[in-house]
Design a protein around this motif. Sequence first.
Motif, PDB file in Angstrom:
ATOM      1  N   ALA A  41       0.918   6.009  -5.948  1.00  0.00           N
ATOM      2  CA  ALA A  41       0.345   5.639  -7.252  1.00  0.00           C
ATOM      3  C   ALA A  41       1.301   4.785  -8.089  1.00  0.00           C
ATOM      4  CB  ALA A  41      -0.078   6.882  -8.032  1.00  0.00           C
ATOM      5  N   GLY A  42       2.044   3.901  -7.405  1.00  0.00           N
ATOM      6  CA  GLY A  42       2.926   2.979  -8.100  1.00  0.00           C
ATOM      7  C   GLY A  42       4.270   3.545  -8.525  1.00  0.00           C
ATOM      8  N   ASN A  43       4.555   4.790  -8.188  1.00  0.00           N
ATOM      9  CA  ASN A  43       5.819   5.430  -8.575  1.00  0.00           C
ATOM     10  C   ASN A  43       6.303   6.281  -7.405  1.00  0.00           C
ATOM     11  OD1 ASN A  43       7.829   7.161  -9.597  1.00  0.00           O
ATOM     12  ND2 ASN A  43       6.915   7.175 -11.626  1.00  0.00           N
ATOM     13  N   TRP A  44       7.475   5.937  -6.860  1.00  0.00           N
ATOM     14  CA  TRP A  44       7.994   6.641  -5.688  1.00  0.00           C
ATOM     15  C   TRP A  44       8.149   8.142  -5.917  1.00  0.00           C
ATOM     16  CZ3 TRP A  44       7.340   4.333  -1.350  1.00  0.00           C
ATOM     17  CH2 TRP A  44       7.454   2.943  -1.253  1.00  0.00           C
ATOM     18  N   CYS A  89       0.792  -1.226   0.000  1.00  0.00           N
ATOM     19  CA  CYS A  89       0.000   0.000   0.000  1.00  0.00           C
ATOM     20  C   CYS A  89       0.827   1.282   0.000  1.00  0.00           C
ATOM     21  CB  CYS A  89      -0.970  -0.004   1.173  1.00  0.00           C
ATOM     22  SG  CYS A  89      -2.258  -1.272   0.989  1.00  0.00           S
ATOM     23  N   HIS A  90       1.987   1.284   0.635  1.00  0.00           N
ATOM     24  CA  HIS A  90       2.787   2.503   0.639  1.00  0.00           C
ATOM     25  C   HIS A  90       3.104   2.930  -0.794  1.00  0.00           C
ATOM     26  CE1 HIS A  90       6.469   4.882   2.291  1.00  0.00           C
ATOM     27  NE2 HIS A  90       5.491   5.675   1.898  1.00  0.00           N
ATOM     28  N   LEU A  91       3.539   2.006  -1.612  1.00  0.00           N
ATOM     29  CA  LEU A  91       3.849   2.341  -3.006  1.00  0.00           C
ATOM     30  C   LEU A  91       2.583   2.543  -3.838  1.00  0.00           C
ATOM     31  CD1 LEU A  91       5.838   2.749  -5.338  1.00  0.00           C
ATOM     32  CD2 LEU A  91       5.866   0.269  -5.636  1.00  0.00           C
ATOM     33  N   THR A  92       1.637   1.625  -3.758  1.00  0.00           N
ATOM     34  CA  THR A  92       0.484   1.695  -4.663  1.00  0.00           C
ATOM     35  C   THR A  92      -0.549   2.737  -4.255  1.00  0.00           C
ATOM     36  OG1 THR A  92      -0.641  -0.109  -3.513  1.00  0.00           O
ATOM     37  CG2 THR A  92       0.699  -0.697  -5.416  1.00  0.00           C
ATOM     38  N   ILE A  93      -0.847   2.853  -2.979  1.00  0.00           N
ATOM     39  CA  ILE A  93      -1.860   3.799  -2.518  1.00  0.00           C
ATOM     40  C   ILE A  93      -1.250   5.168  -2.230  1.00  0.00           C
ATOM     41  CG2 ILE A  93      -3.630   4.262  -0.761  1.00  0.00           C
ATOM     42  CD1 ILE A  93      -4.157   1.843  -2.715  1.00  0.00           C
ATOM     43  N   GLY A  94      -0.097   5.200  -1.601  1.00  0.00           N
ATOM     44  CA  GLY A  94       0.531   6.469  -1.236  1.00  0.00           C
ATOM     45  C   GLY A  94       1.269   7.165  -2.362  1.00  0.00           C
TER      46      GLY A  94
END
Length: 77
Positions: free
Chosen positions: A55-58, A48-53
Amino acid sequence: MNAYRKAVPKCEYCGRSPIHVHHVLPVAQRPDLAHVPENFISLCGKRCHLTIGHAGNWKHWVHNVRELCRVVEVKGL
């Protein structure tokens, strides 16, 4: 951040743990909010940190991450 991690030990999106404490407004944009708990949200480190926080891109950030978590909570997903 450690106090927030203890207070909210599960992902606010999916309920998993362990969590990362995510800044709702990025530190690069709002360094004054870097240590303000109201700018934190718990997101699991698994996905979730990457995908939700982010949007899949740091390099990105999701401005309505809190609302996304509330929708999931209300729907019971």
